[in-house]
Design a protein around this motif. Structure first.
Motif, PDB file in Angstrom:
ATOM      1  N   SER A 116       0.813  -1.213   0.000  1.00 37.53           N
ATOM      2  CA  SER A 116       0.000   0.000   0.000  1.00 37.53           C
ATOM      3  C   SER A 116       0.851   1.271   0.000  1.00 37.53           C
ATOM      4  O   SER A 116       1.630   1.509   0.924  1.00 37.53           O
ATOM      5  CB  SER A 116      -0.916  -0.015   1.234  1.00 37.53           C
ATOM      6  OG  SER A 116      -1.307   1.288   1.596  1.00 37.53           O
ATOM      7  N   GLU A 117       0.655   2.101  -1.042  1.00 34.40           N
ATOM      8  CA  GLU A 117       1.375   3.386  -1.112  1.00 34.40           C
ATOM      9  C   GLU A 117       0.944   4.295   0.033  1.00 34.40           C
ATOM     10  O   GLU A 117       1.745   5.062   0.566  1.00 34.40           O
ATOM     11  CB  GLU A 117       1.103   4.106  -2.442  1.00 34.40           C
ATOM     12  CG  GLU A 117       1.815   3.513  -3.638  1.00 34.40           C
ATOM     13  CD  GLU A 117       3.324   3.770  -3.662  1.00 34.40           C
ATOM     14  OE1 GLU A 117       3.868   4.346  -2.702  1.00 34.40           O
ATOM     15  OE2 GLU A 117       3.956   3.350  -4.653  1.00 34.40           O
ATOM     16  N   GLU A 118      -0.338   4.188   0.403  1.00 35.99           N
ATOM     17  CA  GLU A 118      -0.868   5.022   1.490  1.00 35.99           C
ATOM     18  C   GLU A 118      -0.142   4.684   2.805  1.00 35.99           C
ATOM     19  O   GLU A 118       0.263   5.581   3.552  1.00 35.99           O
ATOM     20  CB  GLU A 118      -2.370   4.761   1.627  1.00 35.99           C
ATOM     21  CG  GLU A 118      -3.080   5.761   2.505  1.00 35.99           C
ATOM     22  CD  GLU A 118      -4.551   5.407   2.719  1.00 35.99           C
ATOM     23  OE1 GLU A 118      -5.061   4.465   2.070  1.00 35.99           O
ATOM     24  OE2 GLU A 118      -5.180   6.089   3.564  1.00 35.99           O
ATOM     25  N   LEU A 167       2.834   3.299   3.027  1.00 35.09           N
ATOM     26  CA  LEU A 167       4.248   3.689   2.911  1.00 35.09           C
ATOM     27  C   LEU A 167       4.443   5.186   3.175  1.00 35.09           C
ATOM     28  O   LEU A 167       5.439   5.588   3.774  1.00 35.09           O
ATOM     29  CB  LEU A 167       4.794   3.316   1.528  1.00 35.09           C
ATOM     30  CG  LEU A 167       5.017   1.806   1.318  1.00 35.09           C
ATOM     31  CD1 LEU A 167       5.307   1.506  -0.151  1.00 35.09           C
ATOM     32  CD2 LEU A 167       6.159   1.288   2.196  1.00 35.09           C
ATOM     33  N   GLN A 206       7.868  -0.376  -2.268  1.00 38.01           N
ATOM     34  CA  GLN A 206       6.498  -0.786  -2.581  1.00 38.01           C
ATOM     35  C   GLN A 206       6.563  -2.130  -3.298  1.00 38.01           C
ATOM     36  O   GLN A 206       7.312  -2.295  -4.270  1.00 38.01           O
ATOM     37  CB  GLN A 206       5.832   0.282  -3.467  1.00 38.01           C
ATOM     38  CG  GLN A 206       4.323   0.179  -3.545  1.00 38.01           C
ATOM     39  CD  GLN A 206       3.824  -0.847  -4.552  1.00 38.01           C
ATOM     40  OE1 GLN A 206       4.483  -1.101  -5.553  1.00 38.01           O
ATOM     41  NE2 GLN A 206       2.674  -1.441  -4.287  1.00 38.01           N
TER      42      GLN A 206
END
Ligand code: GLN
Length: 283
Positions: free
Chosen positions: A146-148, A150, A168
């Motif tokens: 999840s980029e959120e 990270l 990621q």
């Protein structure tokens, strides 16, 4: 309004959902976070007055508590291994059991050891960052799909002044990261869909499903990927540490055996549940 009147409203509105002690501690946390007031203010100044403007965030928090939004998301932070972490709905709120896992990882280790460490499914970054903080010479890497998550983990590394390399990626399809690790640690999703019935509303309705749940038919899906990855990517005698589903201790230990891990050890958490597993790679 008087501060004590607001406190009375909190109890009136929330004591049916939470215990009286919990409501008091939410209230003290909120006045400290939002108004910078220390918790004993009511004892020293029973008639302390709160302006209309300052009432606003307290009443907003009250309506969120009524919906059982976790206090950590309301104030946007929590504490883990004596460190501050910002949290929001994109990441799981760090748990005390996970602190026990980190303490186990640190057990018997020299804080100056140079090690390559990988945390799989880092979320808020709590495991990776607290390891980096306690092992000054470790090179800590942290993976999440999840980029959120990270983005939050990167902020947490900054807040705690440690260097962690965030990557990621999806462990279910990842083959290698092009380097060997001396230690791999993970707290992946492990709650079976059928176990939802025994979970609290604050967790079910507010924390990210993707960090918590696995299908009933494949409860070890993440462990299979992590153990196989660890088998391929740990250096000689490298260690694997896992937080696990309390009801799947035997099955998860067997998975490590299947992949030839040695010195497999299952540990209980403070609540007496099978919660952590360790093994050493062998080839
Ligand atoms: N221990 C968490 C809970 O019960 C679950 C964490 C996880 O799935 N990795 O809410």
């Amino acid at each position: 309004m008087l501060l004590k009147e607001i406190k009375t409203i909190f109890h009136k509105e929330l004591d049916t959902i939470y215990s009286n002690g919990e409501v008091s501690s939410f209230f003290h946390l909120l006045i400290e976070e939002f108004l910078g007031l220390e918790r004993f203010i009511l004892a020293f100044q029973p008639n302390y007055v709160i302006s209309k403007e300052d009432e606003q965030p307290l009443f907003e928090a009250l309506s969120q508590l009524r919906l059982q939004r976790p206090i950590q998301y309301i104030i946007g932070k929590t504490c883990f291994m004596d460190l501050d972490f910002m949290v929001s709905e994109g990441v799981l709120i760090p748990r005390p059991e996970t602190e026990e896992l980190v303490q186990w990882v640190l057990e018997g280790k020299d804080e100056n050891e140079e090690r390559n460490i990988l945390d799989i499914g880092t979320g808020s970054g709590c495991i990776a960052i607290s390891l980096a903080k306690n092992m000054k010479n470790a090179r800590v890497h942290a993976l999440d799909v999840s980029e959120e998550a990270l983005a939050i983990a990167r902020k947490n590394a900054k807040i705690n002044k440690v260097a962690v390399s965030f990557i990621q990626g999806d462990i279910l399809t990842l083959d290698s990261l092009g380097l060997k690790f001396d230690l791999i640690v993970s707290n992946p999703p492990y709650v079976r869909e059928s176990e939802k019935s025994v979970m609290q509303k604050n967790v079910l309705e507010h924390e990210p499903d993707s960090a918590l749940f696995v299908p009933d038919e494949t409860p070890l899906v993440f462990y299979e990927a992590i153990v196989a990855f660890a088998q391929r990517n740990l250096s000689e005698k490298g260690e694997l540490f896992l937080e696990i589903n309390q009801n799947l201790g035997k099955e998860t230990s067997q998975l490590l055996e299947t992949y030839n891990f040695l010195e497999i050890e299952l540990r209980k958490d403070i609540f007496g549940n099978d919660r952590m597993l360790k093994g050493i790679v062998s080839r």
